[in-house]
Design an enzyme around this catalytic site. Sequence first.
Site, PDB file in Angstrom:
ATOM      1  N   ARG A  99       0.513  -1.372   0.305  1.00 57.77           N
ATOM      2  CA  ARG A  99       0.246  -0.486  -0.178  1.00 57.77           C
ATOM      3  C   ARG A  99       0.843   1.242  -0.133  1.00 57.77           C
ATOM      4  NH1 ARG A  99      -4.843   0.732   4.425  1.00 57.77           N
ATOM      5  NH2 ARG A  99      -2.898   1.236   5.537  1.00 57.77           N
ATOM      6  N   THR A 121      -2.431   4.215  11.247  1.00 53.58           N
ATOM      7  CA  THR A 121      -2.160   4.412  10.181  1.00 53.58           C
ATOM      8  C   THR A 121      -3.411   5.367   9.390  1.00 53.58           C
ATOM      9  OG1 THR A 121      -3.198   2.063   9.958  1.00 53.58           O
ATOM     10  CG2 THR A 121      -0.801   2.442  10.272  1.00 53.58           C
ATOM     11  N   LYS A 122      -4.201   5.783   9.837  1.00 55.44           N
ATOM     12  CA  LYS A 122      -5.644   5.912   9.029  1.00 55.44           C
ATOM     13  C   LYS A 122      -6.538   6.804  10.617  1.00 55.44           C
ATOM     14  CE  LYS A 122      -6.409   3.136   4.788  1.00 55.44           C
ATOM     15  NZ  LYS A 122      -7.517   2.500   4.478  1.00 55.44           N
ATOM     16  N   SER A 157     -12.430  -3.639   0.768  1.00 56.95           N
ATOM     17  CA  SER A 157     -12.290  -3.441   1.799  1.00 56.95           C
ATOM     18  C   SER A 157     -14.106  -2.610   1.965  1.00 56.95           C
ATOM     19  CB  SER A 157     -11.897  -2.011   2.264  1.00 56.95           C
ATOM     20  OG  SER A 157     -10.189  -2.489   1.911  1.00 56.95           O
TER      21      SER A 157
END
Length: 495
Positions: free
Chosen positions: A42, A139-140, A111
């Site tokens: 990613r 991370t998000k 997703s």
Amino acid sequence: MNSDIDLSLYLVTDSSMVPKTKTLAQIVDEAIQGGVTIVQLREKTAETGDFIALAKSLQQVTKKHSVPLLINDRIDVALAIDADGVHIGQDDMPLAQARKILGNDKIIGVSVKTASEACDAIKGGADYLGIGTCFDTATKRVSGNDLRGPAGIREIWQTALDAEGVNKPVRAVTIGGVNEYNAVHVLQYTRAQKIDRPLDGIAVVSAIMAASDPKHAAETLKRQIGFALSQSWIAKHSLLGKEIIERSEESVRHAVANVFTRVRMPSNVRPLIQHITNSVVTNDSANACLALGGSPIMASSDIEQKDLAPAISSLLINIGTIDQAHVAGMRMAMREAQFYNTPIVLDPVAVGASGFRKGLVQELLRDFAVHVIKGNAGEIACLLGSDEVQMRGVDSVGVGFTDPVAAVSSLSRRHRCVVVMTGVVDYVSDGIATYAVHNGSRLQACITGSGCMVGTSVATFVQAVCHDDPLVGALAGVVAINLAAEHATSRSDVK
């Protein structure tokens, strides 16, 4: 696509976490050596040329280990290196178009954050689902509306399995804040209930990418996944089949007696029972633990939990006299207990008395694996969201549930744990079998903290069989304290 791809330990990369002393390819190599079974590259900000170069470097590693490499979002990059497949989100290229471009031999994961998205992806031919977001993540940036928790993940997973018009097996992992501390909890709690099927694995980012030793981190996660899928009591009961587990009255009596023997055998080292409990019953609970065959330790500070955890046999969390300092200690103790798969007994004292207590218990049940919930009828009703039984402070008010068996079994299935409901008659359930315990004394209700001592007794005995049959361990704890009450009240000086 081969339907037998191993999704059990799914690594999603993040180049921002790569230290200057290593390359992304080195980290992925170490992680695969530790047990990673599939890798997704990613790179949200990389230029196309840089992305392709990085993908090729990872592909050399994944091919060496025969592990699939997927590309996040960028189908052009996947085509350029002939990757094993792609993973796409709801805002990326539509699934049908991606399949048309890549063909049927490539892996396509999607997703999803809702049940409808899951059904659409499955019906559209996705090879697996990435269901999120389970917990908050580093991370998000995740909004509160997108945080599902294990219960929400399970609901989406169950809906996907029930989807009509699907002509191949449904596969799925969950992502978002999953790590070595909560992996077992997540995989157990998210098991679909109708057909008792677990997710195919967990997807992780920082749990490996940010680790100082990626191989060791992957090994630890792989061990926790294996425990959840084959060694935990829920997995064992699923693998055996409900009809094979002997639940006759005679067999359960015999099993309870065996637990008594195991815990109280003179040659055994006493199990170390950690209490984070209320100040009213601390001394009584410690003495009860000793009398029952355990060794109590009253340790509530968060700063010592990591050191204590390896030696603890079971952990009792009692919220009777709660404050913020206790909450910090409870959360840290439960976190560490999860890592060692140590049984946790939760006593949600007066959970319905305040919004603070109710919110705390909801958070604890969301974030941590609990082997046993022990409460009176009012507390169980509050956890069920039922108004059939009311509470006044710590006491249950009224005649109780019209169907107590349905109440305890329903809560057990919801939280994938054993539920003990105390009262004139005690009920113990694992969601499949439920037992009523009629022994005990009316004088138990006249003693402050008698219910809390039931929690101590359950924690003392359940640890002996926590990974095989915690229902029997919980029954042993309830029966032991009730037999002690009967013995005490048989004395002429007790009135």
